[in-house]
Design an enzyme around this catalytic site. Sequence first.
Site, PDB file in Angstrom:
ATOM      1  N   HIS A  89     -21.104  26.910 173.141  1.00  0.00           N
ATOM      2  CA  HIS A  89     -20.281  27.249 172.122  1.00  0.00           C
ATOM      3  C   HIS A  89     -20.896  26.900 170.929  1.00  0.00           C
ATOM      4  O   HIS A  89     -20.180  26.700 169.972  1.00  0.00           O
ATOM      5  CB  HIS A  89     -18.720  26.898 172.360  1.00  0.00           C
ATOM      6  N   ASP A 160      -9.347  22.216 168.798  1.00  0.00           N
ATOM      7  CA  ASP A 160      -8.217  23.506 168.631  1.00  0.00           C
ATOM      8  C   ASP A 160      -8.598  24.398 169.758  1.00  0.00           C
ATOM      9  O   ASP A 160      -7.511  25.118 170.128  1.00  0.00           O
ATOM     10  CB  ASP A 160      -8.674  24.213 167.286  1.00  0.00           C
ATOM     11  N   GLU A 274      -2.748  20.161 160.317  1.00  0.00           N
ATOM     12  CA  GLU A 274      -3.860  21.152 160.074  1.00  0.00           C
ATOM     13  C   GLU A 274      -3.608  21.830 158.654  1.00  0.00           C
ATOM     14  O   GLU A 274      -2.517  21.552 158.010  1.00  0.00           O
ATOM     15  CB  GLU A 274      -4.336  21.697 161.081  1.00  0.00           C
TER      16      GLU A 274
HETATM   17  P1  FAD Z   1     -22.699  23.177 173.952  1.00  0.00           P
HETATM   18  O1  FAD Z   1     -22.880  24.232 172.811  1.00  0.00           O
HETATM   19  O2  FAD Z   1     -23.225  23.486 175.172  1.00  0.00           O
HETATM   20  O3  FAD Z   1     -23.473  22.029 173.758  1.00  0.00           O
HETATM   21  C1  FAD Z   1     -23.527  21.270 172.548  1.00  0.00           C
HETATM   22  C2  FAD Z   1     -24.549  20.215 172.120  1.00  0.00           C
HETATM   23  O4  FAD Z   1     -24.255  19.320 172.971  1.00  0.00           O
HETATM   24  C3  FAD Z   1     -26.213  20.640 172.486  1.00  0.00           C
HETATM   25  O5  FAD Z   1     -26.870  19.961 171.564  1.00  0.00           O
HETATM   26  C4  FAD Z   1     -26.040  20.266 173.773  1.00  0.00           C
HETATM   27  O6  FAD Z   1     -27.440  20.064 174.153  1.00  0.00           O
HETATM   28  C5  FAD Z   1     -25.235  19.014 173.906  1.00  0.00           C
HETATM   29  N1  FAD Z   1     -24.588  18.776 175.155  1.00  0.00           N
HETATM   30  C6  FAD Z   1     -23.759  19.375 175.872  1.00  0.00           C
HETATM   31  N2  FAD Z   1     -23.434  18.691 176.910  1.00  0.00           N
HETATM   32  C7  FAD Z   1     -23.883  17.617 177.064  1.00  0.00           C
HETATM   33  C8  FAD Z   1     -23.683  16.328 177.803  1.00  0.00           C
HETATM   34  N3  FAD Z   1     -23.096  16.676 178.801  1.00  0.00           N
HETATM   35  N4  FAD Z   1     -24.472  15.561 177.535  1.00  0.00           N
HETATM   36  C9  FAD Z   1     -25.332  15.217 176.114  1.00  0.00           C
HETATM   37  N5  FAD Z   1     -25.522  16.460 175.474  1.00  0.00           N
HETATM   38  C10 FAD Z   1     -24.677  17.438 175.607  1.00  0.00           C
HETATM   39  N6  FAD Z   1     -15.143  21.697 167.900  1.00  0.00           N
HETATM   40  C11 FAD Z   1     -14.361  20.749 167.335  1.00  0.00           C
HETATM   41  O7  FAD Z   1     -14.656  19.560 167.182  1.00  0.00           O
HETATM   42  N7  FAD Z   1     -12.851  20.964 167.058  1.00  0.00           N
HETATM   43  C12 FAD Z   1     -12.653  22.281 167.361  1.00  0.00           C
HETATM   44  O8  FAD Z   1     -11.259  22.685 167.154  1.00  0.00           O
HETATM   45  C13 FAD Z   1     -13.449  23.307 167.610  1.00  0.00           C
HETATM   46  N8  FAD Z   1     -12.953  24.606 167.898  1.00  0.00           N
HETATM   47  C14 FAD Z   1     -14.063  25.453 168.475  1.00  0.00           C
HETATM   48  C15 FAD Z   1     -13.596  26.795 168.925  1.00  0.00           C
HETATM   49  C16 FAD Z   1     -14.419  27.655 169.075  1.00  0.00           C
HETATM   50  C17 FAD Z   1     -13.831  29.079 169.631  1.00  0.00           C
HETATM   51  C18 FAD Z   1     -16.033  27.223 169.266  1.00  0.00           C
HETATM   52  C19 FAD Z   1     -16.862  28.369 169.840  1.00  0.00           C
HETATM   53  C20 FAD Z   1     -16.480  25.978 169.162  1.00  0.00           C
HETATM   54  C21 FAD Z   1     -15.533  25.020 168.579  1.00  0.00           C
HETATM   55  N9  FAD Z   1     -15.739  24.059 168.299  1.00  0.00           N
HETATM   56  C22 FAD Z   1     -14.697  22.928 167.986  1.00  0.00           C
HETATM   57  C23 FAD Z   1     -17.019  23.513 168.105  1.00  0.00           C
HETATM   58  C24 FAD Z   1     -17.628  22.844 169.661  1.00  0.00           C
HETATM   59  O9  FAD Z   1     -17.079  21.245 169.638  1.00  0.00           O
HETATM   60  C25 FAD Z   1     -19.025  22.772 169.764  1.00  0.00           C
HETATM   61  O10 FAD Z   1     -19.464  24.094 169.953  1.00  0.00           O
HETATM   62  C26 FAD Z   1     -19.521  21.888 170.907  1.00  0.00           C
HETATM   63  O11 FAD Z   1     -20.872  22.016 170.854  1.00  0.00           O
HETATM   64  C27 FAD Z   1     -18.904  22.130 172.187  1.00  0.00           C
HETATM   65  O12 FAD Z   1     -19.478  23.365 172.838  1.00  0.00           O
HETATM   66  P2  FAD Z   1     -19.853  23.282 174.322  1.00  0.00           P
HETATM   67  O13 FAD Z   1     -19.251  22.405 175.139  1.00  0.00           O
HETATM   68  O14 FAD Z   1     -20.121  24.665 174.670  1.00  0.00           O
HETATM   69  O15 FAD Z   1     -21.515  22.623 174.223  1.00  0.00           O
END
Ligand code: FAD
Length: 531
Positions: A89, A160, A274
């Site tokens: 994400h 969120d 918020e």
């Molecule tokens: P990824 O996108 O898969 O990874 C993000 C980063 O973290 C990359 O650099 C990856 O290599 C690293 N990573 C992933 N897993 C690990 C691990 N286990 N160990 C070490 N590194 C790791 N963020 C907020 O703070 N508040 C919100 O309200 C919020 N709402 C969102 C709503 C939507 C619809 C979306 C798409 C995103 C939102 N986000 C929010 C952002 C979100 O926190 C980031 O996208 C974050 O990257 C988490 O997504 P993911 O788990 O898919 O991680």
Amino acid sequence: MAHLLFLSFLICRLIPIVGLTLHSSDLLPLQLHFHPSTTSSVSTDFGGTTHSTPLAILHPTSPHDIAILIRTSYLSPHPFPISARGHGHSINGQASAPQGVVIDMSRDSVISDLTHDRPLPFYSSSRHEYYVDVWAGELWINVLSWTLANGGLAPKSWTDYLYLSVGGTLSNAGISGQAFHHGPQISNVHELDVVTGKGELVTCSEDQNSELFHAVLGGLGQFGIITRARIALESAPQRVRWIRVLYSNFTAFTRDQEQLISLHSDSKRFDYVEGFVIVNEGLINNWRSSFFSPSNPVKMSSLGGANGGVLYCLEMTKNYNEYNAHSVDQDVEDLLKELDFIPASVFTTDLTYLEFLDRVHKAELKLRAKGLWEVPHPWLNLFVPASRIADFDRGVFRGILGNKTSGPILIYPMNKHKWDDRTSVVTPEEGVFYLVAFLRSALDNSGEPSKTLEHLSRENQEILEFCRKEGLKTRQYLPHHKTQSEWQHHFGRNWDRFQHRKAEFDPKFILGTGQGIFQPSSIPYSSLFFS
Ligand code: FAD
């Protein structure tokens, strides 16, 4: 037998590509996949604007698989990049590993022991608090379902949207309207298991390997792969009173927001604060149907036109249980009467705690049904110091945006003292700072030039340029920078610490290359690898 042959085939492919020197049998047990039909599944992310297909995907069956893979890279004369992918994400390819291996952390892909034996929440008598240990690829929605079902407990600090992985949000910060009181999610985790860039599996906390612990929190995946997180829990409330009020005066709006986040007494504060910016009426009409206002029905047309058409919505919740349900109306009224919103613009609704926390998923399903979820998302998230938020309003909400948004714009303040400066995340140097999140969707075929990816991307640049020129001292949240000097500027006085941590925990620059923090010219293996 067929399985072994397949693995040997995969490893034979990997060895010439990355120059492995380890005995190939080390990799045999790993669930490594090279087929383009699999690797292409992680080539893009929620942002939808970057494409990078890794050479292979690892589906780990345990933290040891991750350790073996990283150690293999670390010991190779030609180390290969490795990134964890939580739920993909990110917006700008942060979880990618160009020319390397992506570790798919999602529970769906994780096989064997990790899918069973989920640990139950447990009570720590030293901290007088409940905790739960979770696999870092777990989605927050599943953590919540598990803890609610096992003791009526829940994590304290949220995002969120709950379809994000624990490791992904802890690598950034994890924020929502509870952060003003509980701090970000990285302030509510007490122990981690991490595989470092040397392939060592290390348990870390405030007291044990604390430098690694703090480095990894908000560390953008640069110092290690989190495999387990110990998350602080609280007793989950049964219900939530959710209130929205409108402002046309930005100063009154931010003054009230800042007043609300300064309240600390549990009974005399909201649980979530918020806000968002409304530059046209579409947004109000969107959420109006899910809210009701029994005492004061509002004609939206009577609110429009004020302040150049820009309205600000303050959003709050009060949690409650059966035992104190009788007092919730009064508690909310006492808090609302101190605020300076447009009279008669109070919208309230009441729902379960789970329904409230999972609210964005409802919107996701609606957008998916209309084919509007899997579109490019040129999102921009900024932390803005409270002292400059009025300048930001003038220059951006009532300036650059020009009455067009193409998606929600969130704005809410947080208290810096709830953030631990020892973690890797950077925030403005002020006691209170705002998150301003431009969560916009690009629609290139809508016929409206203001909704195209090109237009929105250009507008993001204008916003960043405005902040730079006006000296607003903003910081990007979920940062994306293109050059090392931009990254250096992003980290400011913490850049040296960030680099030292990299040298200590990932000296061969194996991890998190999709972030683009350490450019190829500074990566020792690059000349070997990219030649
Ligand atoms: P990824 O996108 O898969 O990874 C993000 C980063 O973290 C990359 O650099 C990856 O290599 C690293 N990573 C992933 N897993 C690990 C691990 N286990 N160990 C070490 N590194 C790791 N963020 C907020 O703070 N508040 C919100 O309200 C919020 N709402 C969102 C709503 C939507 C619809 C979306 C798409 C995103 C939102 N986000 C929010 C952002 C979100 O926190 C980031 O996208 C974050 O990257 C988490 O997504 P993911 O788990 O898919 O991680």
